[in-house]
Scaffold this motif. Structure first.
Motif, PDB file in Angstrom:
ATOM      1  N   ARG A 234      25.374   7.636  -1.527  1.00 23.34           N
ATOM      2  CA  ARG A 234      26.810   7.395  -1.345  1.00 23.34           C
ATOM      3  C   ARG A 234      27.593   7.757  -2.605  1.00 23.34           C
ATOM      4  NH1 ARG A 234      26.497   2.381  -0.336  1.00 23.34           N
ATOM      5  NH2 ARG A 234      27.224   1.592  -2.326  1.00 23.34           N
ATOM      6  N   GLY A 235      27.099   7.316  -3.757  1.00 22.81           N
ATOM      7  CA  GLY A 235      27.819   7.552  -5.007  1.00 22.81           C
ATOM      8  C   GLY A 235      27.909   9.021  -5.367  1.00 22.81           C
ATOM      9  N   LEU A 236      26.809   9.758  -5.169  1.00 20.83           N
ATOM     10  CA  LEU A 236      26.805  11.176  -5.528  1.00 20.83           C
ATOM     11  C   LEU A 236      27.612  12.013  -4.533  1.00 20.83           C
ATOM     12  CD1 LEU A 236      23.107  11.427  -6.712  1.00 20.83           C
ATOM     13  CD2 LEU A 236      25.149  11.528  -8.158  1.00 20.83           C
ATOM     14  N   GLU A 237      27.572  11.635  -3.265  1.00 18.36           N
ATOM     15  CA  GLU A 237      28.402  12.345  -2.284  1.00 18.36           C
ATOM     16  C   GLU A 237      29.888  12.118  -2.570  1.00 18.36           C
ATOM     17  OE1 GLU A 237      25.502  12.701   1.644  1.00 18.36           O
ATOM     18  OE2 GLU A 237      26.947  11.037   1.524  1.00 18.36           O
ATOM     19  N   GLU A 238      30.226  10.897  -2.958  1.00 11.80           N
ATOM     20  CA  GLU A 238      31.618  10.611  -3.314  1.00 11.80           C
ATOM     21  C   GLU A 238      32.061  11.414  -4.536  1.00 11.80           C
ATOM     22  OE1 GLU A 238      31.778   6.388  -3.762  1.00 11.80           O
ATOM     23  OE2 GLU A 238      31.824   5.999  -1.589  1.00 11.80           O
ATOM     24  N   ALA A 239      31.088  11.775  -5.398  1.00 10.47           N
ATOM     25  CA  ALA A 239      31.394  12.589  -6.584  1.00 10.47           C
ATOM     26  C   ALA A 239      31.440  14.086  -6.251  1.00 10.47           C
ATOM     27  CB  ALA A 239      30.365  12.330  -7.676  1.00 10.47           C
ATOM     28  N   GLY A 240      31.213  14.440  -4.977  1.00  9.61           N
ATOM     29  CA  GLY A 240      31.339  15.829  -4.553  1.00  9.61           C
ATOM     30  C   GLY A 240      30.045  16.614  -4.474  1.00  9.61           C
ATOM     31  N   ALA A 241      28.910  15.944  -4.594  1.00  9.93           N
ATOM     32  CA  ALA A 241      27.624  16.642  -4.550  1.00  9.93           C
ATOM     33  C   ALA A 241      27.149  16.853  -3.114  1.00  9.93           C
ATOM     34  CB  ALA A 241      26.575  15.848  -5.326  1.00  9.93           C
ATOM     35  N   ASP A 242      26.308  17.869  -2.942  1.00 12.76           N
ATOM     36  CA  ASP A 242      25.608  18.119  -1.687  1.00 12.76           C
ATOM     37  C   ASP A 242      24.225  17.485  -1.847  1.00 12.76           C
ATOM     38  OD1 ASP A 242      24.413  19.064   0.600  1.00 12.76           O
ATOM     39  OD2 ASP A 242      24.376  21.167  -0.018  1.00 12.76           O
ATOM     40  N   VAL A 243      24.030  16.328  -1.219  1.00 11.26           N
ATOM     41  CA  VAL A 243      22.850  15.501  -1.484  1.00 11.26           C
ATOM     42  C   VAL A 243      21.818  15.629  -0.362  1.00 11.26           C
ATOM     43  CG1 VAL A 243      22.022  13.158  -1.950  1.00 11.26           C
ATOM     44  CG2 VAL A 243      24.301  13.872  -2.753  1.00 11.26           C
ATOM     45  N   HIS A 244      20.554  15.802  -0.754  1.00  8.25           N
ATOM     46  CA  HIS A 244      19.433  15.770   0.182  1.00  8.25           C
ATOM     47  C   HIS A 244      18.402  14.781  -0.342  1.00  8.25           C
ATOM     48  CE1 HIS A 244      15.512  17.023   1.895  1.00  8.25           C
ATOM     49  NE2 HIS A 244      16.244  17.213   2.979  1.00  8.25           N
ATOM     50  N   GLU A 245      17.744  14.082   0.576  1.00  7.64           N
ATOM     51  CA  GLU A 245      16.720  13.099   0.193  1.00  7.64           C
ATOM     52  C   GLU A 245      15.379  13.482   0.803  1.00  7.64           C
ATOM     53  OE1 GLU A 245      16.145   8.233   0.337  1.00  7.64           O
ATOM     54  OE2 GLU A 245      17.389   9.212   1.833  1.00  7.64           O
ATOM     55  N   THR A 246      14.328  13.444  -0.011  1.00 15.73           N
ATOM     56  CA  THR A 246      12.961  13.653   0.471  1.00 15.73           C
ATOM     57  C   THR A 246      12.168  12.371   0.271  1.00 15.73           C
ATOM     58  OG1 THR A 246      12.953  16.025   0.015  1.00 15.73           O
ATOM     59  CG2 THR A 246      10.819  14.944   0.138  1.00 15.73           C
ATOM     60  N   HIS A 247      11.570  11.893   1.339  1.00 18.72           N
ATOM     61  CA  HIS A 247      10.723  10.704   1.254  1.00 18.72           C
ATOM     62  C   HIS A 247       9.306  11.137   0.864  1.00 18.72           C
ATOM     63  CE1 HIS A 247      13.584   8.634   4.325  1.00 18.72           C
ATOM     64  NE2 HIS A 247      14.062   8.621   3.092  1.00 18.72           N
ATOM     65  N   LEU A 248       8.878  10.728  -0.312  1.00 18.56           N
ATOM     66  CA  LEU A 248       7.562  11.097  -0.814  1.00 18.56           C
ATOM     67  C   LEU A 248       6.471  10.126  -0.365  1.00 18.56           C
ATOM     68  CD1 LEU A 248       8.558  12.029  -4.479  1.00 18.56           C
ATOM     69  CD2 LEU A 248       8.348  13.547  -2.496  1.00 18.56           C
ATOM     70  N   TYR A 249       6.880   8.876  -0.082  1.00 19.60           N
ATOM     71  CA  TYR A 249       5.883   7.880   0.321  1.00 19.60           C
ATOM     72  C   TYR A 249       6.547   6.713   1.045  1.00 19.60           C
ATOM     73  CZ  TYR A 249       7.425   5.519  -4.019  1.00 19.60           C
ATOM     74  OH  TYR A 249       8.170   4.935  -5.021  1.00 19.60           O
ATOM     75  N   ARG A 250       5.737   5.982   1.764  1.00 16.74           N
ATOM     76  CA  ARG A 250       6.155   4.740   2.414  1.00 16.74           C
ATOM     77  C   ARG A 250       5.395   3.586   1.766  1.00 16.74           C
ATOM     78  NH1 ARG A 250       4.357   7.846   6.256  1.00 16.74           N
ATOM     79  NH2 ARG A 250       2.647   6.398   6.707  1.00 16.74           N
ATOM     80  N   LEU A 251       5.994   2.413   1.824  1.00 12.96           N
ATOM     81  CA  LEU A 251       5.359   1.208   1.295  1.00 12.96           C
ATOM     82  C   LEU A 251       4.986   0.304   2.469  1.00 12.96           C
ATOM     83  CD1 LEU A 251       7.840   0.547  -1.648  1.00 12.96           C
ATOM     84  CD2 LEU A 251       5.545   1.535  -1.810  1.00 12.96           C
TER      85      LEU A 251
ATOM     86  N   THR B 106       0.865  -1.174   0.000  1.00 15.41           N
ATOM     87  CA  THR B 106       0.000   0.000   0.000  1.00 15.41           C
ATOM     88  C   THR B 106       0.901   1.223   0.000  1.00 15.41           C
ATOM     89  OG1 THR B 106      -1.850  -1.029   1.156  1.00 15.41           O
ATOM     90  CG2 THR B 106      -1.666   1.345   1.330  1.00 15.41           C
ATOM     91  N   ILE B 107       0.644   2.165  -0.890  1.00 18.01           N
ATOM     92  CA  ILE B 107       1.462   3.368  -0.990  1.00 18.01           C
ATOM     93  C   ILE B 107       0.868   4.448  -0.091  1.00 18.01           C
ATOM     94  CG2 ILE B 107       2.217   5.202  -2.544  1.00 18.01           C
ATOM     95  CD1 ILE B 107       2.250   2.953  -4.739  1.00 18.01           C
ATOM     96  N   CYS B 108       1.649   4.905   0.883  1.00 18.66           N
ATOM     97  CA  CYS B 108       1.184   5.905   1.846  1.00 18.66           C
ATOM     98  C   CYS B 108       1.985   7.189   1.644  1.00 18.66           C
ATOM     99  CB  CYS B 108       1.377   5.391   3.266  1.00 18.66           C
ATOM    100  SG  CYS B 108       0.467   3.864   3.605  1.00 18.66           S
ATOM    101  N   SER B 109       1.346   8.221   1.125  1.00 21.93           N
ATOM    102  CA  SER B 109       2.015   9.492   0.866  1.00 21.93           C
ATOM    103  C   SER B 109       2.430  10.159   2.167  1.00 21.93           C
ATOM    104  CB  SER B 109       1.081  10.417   0.084  1.00 21.93           C
ATOM    105  OG  SER B 109       1.643  11.712  -0.025  1.00 21.93           O
ATOM    106  N   THR B 110       3.614  10.773   2.156  1.00 20.90           N
ATOM    107  CA  THR B 110       4.066  11.548   3.315  1.00 20.90           C
ATOM    108  C   THR B 110       3.572  12.989   3.247  1.00 20.90           C
ATOM    109  OG1 THR B 110       6.098  12.248   2.200  1.00 20.90           O
ATOM    110  CG2 THR B 110       6.182  10.178   3.456  1.00 20.90           C
ATOM    111  N   GLY B 111       3.106  13.415   2.066  1.00 19.24           N
ATOM    112  CA  GLY B 111       2.684  14.797   1.882  1.00 19.24           C
ATOM    113  C   GLY B 111       3.827  15.750   1.589  1.00 19.24           C
ATOM    114  N   HIS B 112       5.050  15.240   1.530  1.00 22.41           N
ATOM    115  CA  HIS B 112       6.210  16.091   1.266  1.00 22.41           C
ATOM    116  C   HIS B 112       6.403  16.274  -0.241  1.00 22.41           C
ATOM    117  CE1 HIS B 112       7.846  14.450   5.311  1.00 22.41           C
ATOM    118  NE2 HIS B 112       7.017  15.464   5.495  1.00 22.41           N
ATOM    119  N   ARG B 113       7.133  17.324  -0.601  1.00 25.31           N
ATOM    120  CA  ARG B 113       7.497  17.500  -2.000  1.00 25.31           C
ATOM    121  C   ARG B 113       8.995  17.784  -2.085  1.00 25.31           C
ATOM    122  NH1 ARG B 113       4.421  23.172  -3.450  1.00 25.31           N
ATOM    123  NH2 ARG B 113       5.683  24.583  -2.145  1.00 25.31           N
TER     124      ARG B 113
END
Length: 245
Positions: A131-148, A37-44
């Motif tokens: 991990r891969g993008l941070e190792e390439a020098g990026a400033d990475v942020h993750e937003t969780h859009l939904y839970r399963l 079941t896909i449960c939206s977090t309401g985040h964007r």
């Protein structure tokens, strides 16, 4: 001879209905047992130099909650995700030739040093992208859009498998595998289920799903080269037909 029975474990939304219709068109009897079941977090997603989507569901929820690219590069891990973006009028700037997180990291690694990267996806993604993008020098942020989450009704396919009534079963994500075997463990049926699946054509979409099954000591009979559900269904049904002679 009776129609083959094939279990399908797709999410309990339009996808399970589409899967049932497609399996029927292939001449088999679908056993629908939604494991997600896909449960939206309401985040964007936040604004960033690069915004990465990993699923059609993520795209749909981001758009529903008002996301706009605002000049950043839009990236999709796979073809279905890219199609979902284009269908909503967005340009896909980056689509890796290998439709995996590793493929996207390889595609972006020379371009993201010092850049901001937003990963918009479910709460269950692996750390490969981060991990891969941070190792390439990026400033990475993750937003969780939904839970399963697991539907309370899930489990029919386990009973059918244990009773020897399944000819095939379609696993479409690692989380589907987890929920399937969680139920089996709760019912103290893991061992008998593993034995019965040896007599069933087991199909998996993608390497992560195959890997999840292997950790449960289940051999994968069918893993198509592409990640579409229809190809998986076709190949599993063909495998059943070959077994039946």
């Amino acid at each position: 001879m009776s129609k083959p029975k094939v279990a399908v474990l797709r999410p309990d939304d339009a996808r399970i209905d589409e899967a049932i219709r497609y399996l029927q068109s292939l001449g088999v009897s679908p056993a629908a047992d939604p494991m997600l079941t896909i449960c939206s977090t309401g985040h964007r997603p936040r604004q960033a130099d690069y915004c990465i989507f990993t699923s059609k569901t993520g795209v749909e929820l981001a758009v529903e909650h008002g996301w706009q690219p605002d000049g950043g590069a839009v990236c999709a891990v796979g073809r279905q995700t890219a199609t979902a973006l284009r269908n909503r009028g967005y340009t896909v700037d980056v689509l890796p030739s290998t439709f995996t997180s590793t493929g996207l990291v390889e595609e972006l690694s020379d371009a993201v040093e010092g850049a901001t990267v937003e990963i918009a996806r479910s709460a269950h993604g692996s750390d490969v992208l981060i991990r891969g993008l941070e190792e390439a020098g990026a400033d990475v942020h993750e937003t969780h859009l939904y839970r399963l989450e697991r539907p309370s009704t899930a489990g029919r396919s386990i009973s059918l498998a244990v009773e020897g009534e399944l000819d095939g079963i379609l696993f479409t994500s690692p989380k589907t595998v987890d929920h399937f075997f969680d139920i089996a463990a709760e019912q103290d049926r893991t061992s008998i289920l593993q034995q019965k699946l040896e007599q069933t054509i087991v199909g998996a979409i993608g390497t992560p799903t195959e890997r999840a099954l292997l950790t449960k000591a289940v051999a994968v009979d069918i893993k198509p080269g592409t990640v579409g559900f229809e190809r998986l269904a076709e190949n599993v049904v063909q495998g059943i037909d070959d077994e039946r002679g």
